[in-house]
Design a protein around this motif. Structure first.
Motif, PDB file in Angstrom:
ATOM      1  N   VAL A   2       2.588   3.674   8.424  1.00  0.00           N
ATOM      2  CA  VAL A   2       3.015   2.525   9.250  1.00  0.00           C
ATOM      3  C   VAL A   2       2.290   2.549  10.587  1.00  0.00           C
ATOM      4  O   VAL A   2       1.775   1.520  11.038  1.00  0.00           O
ATOM      5  N   LEU A   3       2.219   3.698  11.224  1.00  0.00           N
ATOM      6  CA  LEU A   3       1.544   3.796  12.520  1.00  0.00           C
ATOM      7  C   LEU A   3       0.054   3.473  12.401  1.00  0.00           C
ATOM      8  O   LEU A   3      -0.503   2.762  13.244  1.00  0.00           O
ATOM      9  N   ALA A   4      -0.596   3.946  11.338  1.00  0.00           N
ATOM     10  CA  ALA A   4      -2.016   3.658  11.140  1.00  0.00           C
ATOM     11  C   ALA A   4      -2.225   2.164  10.873  1.00  0.00           C
ATOM     12  O   ALA A   4      -3.165   1.553  11.409  1.00  0.00           O
ATOM     13  N   ALA A   5      -1.371   1.565  10.056  1.00  0.00           N
ATOM     14  CA  ALA A   5      -1.501   0.120   9.758  1.00  0.00           C
ATOM     15  C   ALA A   5      -1.229  -0.704  11.014  1.00  0.00           C
ATOM     16  O   ALA A   5      -1.892  -1.724  11.250  1.00  0.00           O
ATOM     17  N   GLN A   6      -0.288  -0.252  11.819  1.00  0.00           N
ATOM     18  CA  GLN A   6       0.012  -0.937  13.085  1.00  0.00           C
ATOM     19  C   GLN A   6      -1.196  -0.899  14.012  1.00  0.00           C
ATOM     20  O   GLN A   6      -1.540  -1.900  14.643  1.00  0.00           O
ATOM     21  N   THR A  56       0.818  -1.211   0.000  1.00  0.00           N
ATOM     22  CA  THR A  56       0.000   0.000   0.000  1.00  0.00           C
ATOM     23  C   THR A  56       0.854   1.264   0.000  1.00  0.00           C
ATOM     24  O   THR A  56       0.429   2.294  -0.500  1.00  0.00           O
ATOM     25  N   HIS A  57       2.039   1.194   0.601  1.00  0.00           N
ATOM     26  CA  HIS A  57       2.942   2.342   0.694  1.00  0.00           C
ATOM     27  C   HIS A  57       4.376   1.840   0.577  1.00  0.00           C
ATOM     28  O   HIS A  57       4.679   0.717   0.973  1.00  0.00           O
ATOM     29  N   PRO A  63      -0.991  -4.614   4.312  1.00  0.00           N
ATOM     30  CA  PRO A  63      -1.908  -4.606   5.452  1.00  0.00           C
ATOM     31  C   PRO A  63      -1.444  -5.481   6.627  1.00  0.00           C
ATOM     32  O   PRO A  63      -1.890  -5.287   7.746  1.00  0.00           O
ATOM     33  N   GLU A  64      -0.521  -6.423   6.380  1.00  0.00           N
ATOM     34  CA  GLU A  64      -0.063  -7.324   7.444  1.00  0.00           C
ATOM     35  C   GLU A  64       1.414  -7.207   7.779  1.00  0.00           C
ATOM     36  O   GLU A  64       1.837  -7.645   8.839  1.00  0.00           O
ATOM     37  N   LEU A  73       2.865  -6.665  11.367  1.00  0.00           N
ATOM     38  CA  LEU A  73       2.422  -5.420  11.994  1.00  0.00           C
ATOM     39  C   LEU A  73       1.817  -5.650  13.373  1.00  0.00           C
ATOM     40  O   LEU A  73       1.938  -4.801  14.250  1.00  0.00           O
ATOM     41  N   ALA A  74       1.179  -6.799  13.562  1.00  0.00           N
ATOM     42  CA  ALA A  74       0.565  -7.094  14.860  1.00  0.00           C
ATOM     43  C   ALA A  74       1.614  -7.223  15.966  1.00  0.00           C
ATOM     44  O   ALA A  74       1.287  -7.078  17.143  1.00  0.00           O
ATOM     45  N   GLU A  75       2.872  -7.477  15.607  1.00  0.00           N
ATOM     46  CA  GLU A  75       3.950  -7.629  16.592  1.00  0.00           C
ATOM     47  C   GLU A  75       4.930  -6.460  16.564  1.00  0.00           C
ATOM     48  O   GLU A  75       5.883  -6.437  17.323  1.00  0.00           O
ATOM     49  N   LEU A  76       4.699  -5.503  15.695  1.00  0.00           N
ATOM     50  CA  LEU A  76       5.641  -4.411  15.460  1.00  0.00           C
ATOM     51  C   LEU A  76       5.431  -3.275  16.452  1.00  0.00           C
ATOM     52  O   LEU A  76       4.306  -2.910  16.762  1.00  0.00           O
ATOM     53  N   GLU A  77       6.531  -2.712  16.923  1.00  0.00           N
ATOM     54  CA  GLU A  77       6.510  -1.488  17.717  1.00  0.00           C
ATOM     55  C   GLU A  77       7.352  -0.457  16.990  1.00  0.00           C
ATOM     56  O   GLU A  77       8.475  -0.749  16.594  1.00  0.00           O
TER      57      GLU A  77
END
Length: 170
Positions: A163-167, A42-43, A74-75, A103-107
């Motif tokens: 990135v922050l929004a997808a996270q 997406t980006h 998205p993931e 992304l679900a595990e990303l900080e």
């Protein structure tokens, strides 16, 4: 001390060098992804880094070029790194790497104060030339933090916000 220049720009999958796109696909398969992640991008952000520093042995100066590409799906956040730039150095070599971060595990974190660039009297904050991510990349066994060079400017700000929004959505 070496002089460093970071040049960021937006990136689409179609702009990836064919060898890099093939490398990303092959590494995704090796790490167990069940599909090609590139069509879901997406980006994207590409940063060309040029460093001018002393040659080994102290004889003159040398220029090193590195390219970092970040692709957001998205993931996943996909981060690739290779030597070279647009001057024909778009090659896959022994130092070429790619990592896949769920992304679900990303900080996305603020780096330690020693990593932050500050001017006299300014409050601490994230460096304007790096994206700091902490995660366990696919295929890795431990959580790590990376300071990915990005440069600064509106393209970098838009990518960081994406990135922050997808996270948040993940």
């Amino acid at each position: 001390m070496a002089a460093r220049n970071l040049t960021p720009r937006p990136l689409t999958v179609e702009e990836l060098p064919p060898a890099m796109a093939a490398f990303i696909r092959a590494q995704a398969e090796l790490r167990g992804l069940d599909r090609d992640p590139l069509p879901e991008t997406t980006h994207g952000l590409r940063t060309d880094e040029e460093t001018l520093g002393p040659r080994p042995g102290g004889r003159g100066l040398q220029t090193e070029r590195h390219t970092v590409e970040m692709l957001l799906t998205p993931e996943l956040l996909i981060i690739s790194y290779r030597e070279g730039g647009d001057d024909g150095g778009e090659r896959i070599g022994p130092t070429t790497r790619v990592s896949f971060h769920r992304l679900a595990e990303l900080e996305v974190a603020t780096p330690p104060a020693g990593m932050q660039r500050r001017t006299h009297g300014s409050p601490p904050g994230p460096p304007k030339d790096a994206l700091t991510v902490t995660s366990t990349p696919l295929g890795a066994t431990r959580r790590t933090t990376r300071h990915v060079p990005t440069g600064s400017g509106p393209d970098v700000t838009r990518f960081r916000e994406a990135v922050l929004a997808a996270q948040e959505r993940a």
